[in-house]
Structures are given as structure tokens and as C-alpha cells.
Design a protein around this motif. Structure first.
Motif, PDB file in Angstrom:
ATOM      1  N   MET A 236      45.337 -68.440  -5.824  1.00 22.39           N
ATOM      2  CA  MET A 236      45.593 -67.080  -6.280  1.00 22.39           C
ATOM      3  C   MET A 236      45.796 -67.049  -7.798  1.00 22.39           C
ATOM      4  SD  MET A 236      47.749 -64.528  -7.354  1.00 22.39           S
ATOM      5  CE  MET A 236      49.404 -65.190  -7.178  1.00 22.39           C
ATOM      6  N   ALA A 237      46.633 -67.944  -8.315  1.00 22.77           N
ATOM      7  CA  ALA A 237      46.927 -67.951  -9.749  1.00 22.77           C
ATOM      8  C   ALA A 237      45.668 -68.203 -10.570  1.00 22.77           C
ATOM      9  CB  ALA A 237      47.980 -69.013 -10.060  1.00 22.77           C
ATOM     10  N   LEU A 238      44.867 -69.174 -10.176  1.00 24.95           N
ATOM     11  CA  LEU A 238      43.661 -69.496 -10.929  1.00 24.95           C
ATOM     12  C   LEU A 238      42.613 -68.388 -10.803  1.00 24.95           C
ATOM     13  CD1 LEU A 238      42.013 -71.440 -12.651  1.00 24.95           C
ATOM     14  CD2 LEU A 238      41.307 -72.609 -10.546  1.00 24.95           C
ATOM     15  N   SER A 239      42.404 -67.882  -9.603  1.00 18.60           N
ATOM     16  CA  SER A 239      41.400 -66.836  -9.386  1.00 18.60           C
ATOM     17  C   SER A 239      41.702 -65.602 -10.222  1.00 18.60           C
ATOM     18  CB  SER A 239      41.343 -66.458  -7.900  1.00 18.60           C
ATOM     19  OG  SER A 239      40.876 -67.532  -7.121  1.00 18.60           O
ATOM     20  N   HIS A 240      42.955 -65.157 -10.201  1.00 25.38           N
ATOM     21  CA  HIS A 240      43.307 -63.938 -10.915  1.00 25.38           C
ATOM     22  C   HIS A 240      43.288 -64.145 -12.423  1.00 25.38           C
ATOM     23  CE1 HIS A 240      44.746 -61.203  -7.549  1.00 25.38           C
ATOM     24  NE2 HIS A 240      44.294 -62.292  -6.950  1.00 25.38           N
ATOM     25  N   THR A 241      43.594 -65.349 -12.875  1.00 27.46           N
ATOM     26  CA  THR A 241      43.485 -65.636 -14.309  1.00 27.46           C
ATOM     27  C   THR A 241      42.033 -65.573 -14.758  1.00 27.46           C
ATOM     28  OG1 THR A 241      45.449 -67.059 -14.269  1.00 27.46           O
ATOM     29  CG2 THR A 241      43.928 -67.354 -16.096  1.00 27.46           C
ATOM     30  N   LEU A 242      41.138 -66.188 -14.005  1.00 34.77           N
ATOM     31  CA  LEU A 242      39.715 -66.177 -14.353  1.00 34.77           C
ATOM     32  C   LEU A 242      39.143 -64.763 -14.272  1.00 34.77           C
ATOM     33  CD1 LEU A 242      38.465 -69.427 -12.576  1.00 34.77           C
ATOM     34  CD2 LEU A 242      38.917 -69.077 -15.011  1.00 34.77           C
TER      35      LEU A 242
END
Length: 318
Positions: A236-242
Motif C-alpha cells: 500500500m505504501a509503495l503503490s500510493h507513493t508511486l
């Protein structure tokens, strides 16, 4: 199964009730006994078993001693050392699975040992949780519990793998279900409830564990942004950052680690992750208090403090 760290960027003070169990049954003692069990089950791989690190047995995790601490709190008549060794042996199976799911590969020796680890775990947890004059009855109880909880775990892993195929946002339900990555841990909690005569508490207890583990997963994913980016693990953290980088018209496919870490802070992803974790810990604590699961409630308090401190660090960095 989700690997829970002792802390996420700093020192986590574990509740005294968990520390007492850990002091009575130290990591090295549990590790030694677990390796003896596995060496007997898989003698051809004794040399490889002797080299396995603590992490393979789950012994570097603050979560490992929680079921035993709850058993002590609820006065469940369970042989504590046998219980802990059983959990350590079972963790070997899930450690191998994690190495495949997360990294795409694992040691071939661990593949062979993992098979025996699961069989030993199911036999031992069945005998501890549902003692009977028939070992077949004990094993049946263990298999039913394991299968029921493994379905929750496998559904969550399947969802993770779908996210790896394309960049997409996580729904609120997907975030809540992150706690099912630790669903195989439900079986030891079911054992504690059954042996202490608190079966009526099991539903709320497992809900509490789910929310607690969802909070832990959110915190862990935030700490592992760099590693997950390298592995293509679209948390979730990586997906939303990207996605924030993409929406801003910036190159997200080739973003380096520094860009991603900076973007997570500046776009609010880090803060949102911590805030969601705090909500999960709050729900878990309320449920834990309801069923008098004091060790879990106190662990929620410890991680609530940890998440709050992480938010303060975000403010300082900005």
C-alpha cells in the motif's frame, strides 16, 4: 506469514508480561529445542538445520511470545516450553513460503525441511490444543484450524500478487485485510482459548489479532519501502507513493530509492500509513480489553506509541 519486527525504526519496549515469558524461555533455548525436533524429523538435513538463523523460527519477533503470554495470563494448562518450540517449528514452514512469495526463491534445503516442519507443527499443536486419547482426533482438529486460517492467509497473499501486476490503489477493505497475513497465527490463539475454557472469547480475540497485525503490516511496509521497491512488492505504501509521482507527471517507473522515500514523506503517504496503523491498534486494543487479553492490549499500547513517534519524525523531517 507476515514477519513482525521487534520495532520499526527505534527501540520498542515490549510489555512486561511478554518479557517475562521471553526471559523464562530465551530465544536460544527455544531455537536449540526446535532444531532438535527438526533434526529428528529430517536427519538428512541436520547440518543445514543447525545453520538456520533465529529469524527462520520467528524468534527475532516481538510477536512470537504473545500467544504464550496470553496462555499464562489466562492460566491455560499448556506446557509452555512445548508450546513455544511447537510455534518455532511451525514458523519454519512459513519462513520458507515467505522466501518464495517475497523473493521468488528459497534454499532447496529449507524447502525439504519445511515439509517436515509443517507436519511436526500440526501434530504437536493438535496434541497441545485438543488433547485426546486418539492422535488422529488431535491432528484433525489441528488440520481444520490450519485450513480455515490458511484460506484467509492465501486470499490476502493472492491480493498482494495481483497488485504486483499493475499499479493500483488499495481499498479500505484491502488495508483492513492486511491483518490476515498473520492468519496462520490464529491457530495458537485458538489453542489458548480452548485450553483456558474461553471459547466464547475467540471471535473477538481473533478480530483483535487481525487489526493489530494490520497495523503492524502498515508500519512494516512503511519501513521497507526501499526493499519492496527493489523486489517489486507493491505494498500500500509503495503503490500510493508511486501513484502520487505518476499523478504529478513525474517518472515513477524509474524513480530511485531516494525519490521514493522523499515522496512518501512529502505526499503524506507516510503520515497516512501511521494514522491508519493507529486506528488499527485502537480497534485491536478495544477488542482485546473486551476479552481481557491484557498482553495483546499492552502490545497495542506499545505500538501506538511507536506509530505516534513515527508521525512526529515526519513532522521534523518536513
Amino acid at each position: 506469514m507476515v514477519e513482525i519486527p521487534m520495532c520499526s525504526g527505534g527501540k520498542l519496549v515490549l510489555p512486561e508480561c511478554i518479557l517475562l515469558v521471553q526471559e523464562s524461555y530465551p530465544w536460544l533455548s527455544v531455537e536449540r529445542s526446535a532444531k532438535a525436533v527438526l533434526s529428528t524429523a529430517a536427519p538428512a538435513f541436520q547440518a543445514e538445520i543447525d545453520k538456520l538463523p533465529l529469524s527462520v523460527f520467528g524468534l527475532n519477533s516481538g510477536f512470537f511470545y504473545l500467544p504464550a503470554a496470553l496462555a499464562s495470563e489466562w492460566a491455560a494448562p499448556i506446557p509452555m516450553e512445548d508450546f513455544l518450540v511447537t510455534l518455532a517449528v511451525g514458523h519454519v514452514f512459513f519462513a520458507f513460503q515467505d522466501s518464495i512469495v517475497d523473493g521468488g526463491a528459497g534454499p532447496p534445503e529449507l524447502c525439504m525441511v519445511a515439509h517436515d516442519a509443517l507436519l511436526e507443527y500440526l501434530q504437536r499443536i493438535g496434541a497441545l490444543g485438543w488433547p485426546s486419547t486418539s492422535s488422529a482426533v488431535e491432528l484433525t482438529h489441528a488440520i481444520e484450524s490450519h485450513r480455515r486460517n490458511y484460506l484467509l492467509y492465501s486470499a490476502t497473499i493472492a491480493n498482494d500478487l495481483r497488485h504486483r501486476k499493475g499499479l493500483s490503489r488499495y481499498t479500505s477493505l484491502e488495508v483492513a485485510n492486511l491483518g490476515w497475513k498473520a492468519a496462520p497465527c490464529n491457530t495458537p490463539f485458538e489453542v489458548v482459548a480452548a485450553r483456558s475454557g474461553r471459547q466464547e472469547n475467540i471471535l473477538n480475540l481473533l478480530k483483535a489479532v487481525k487489526h493489530f497485525c494490520a497495523g503492524l503490516q502498515l508500519m512494516d511496509d512503511l519501513s521497507d519501502l526501499a526493499v519492496d521497491h527493489a523486489d517489486g512488492n507493491m505494498t500500500m505504501a509503495l503503490s500510493h507513493t508511486l501513484l502520487h509521482l505518476k499523478d504529478a507527471g513525474l517518472e515513477h517507473r524509474s524513480a530511485n530509492v531516494g525519490d521514493i522515500l522523499f515522496a512518501a514523506e512529502m505526499t503524506g503517504v507516510s503520515r497516512a500509513s501511521c494514522q491508519m496503523a493507529l486506528r488499527m491498534f485502537a480497534v485491536a486494543k478495544e477488542l482485546a480489553d473486551r476479552v481481557e487479553a491484557t498482553p495483546l492490549a499492552e502490545l497495542c499500547d506499545a505500538w501506538t506509541l511507536r506509530a505516534s513517534q513515527r508521525i512526529e519524525l515526519i513532522g521534523e523531517s518536513i
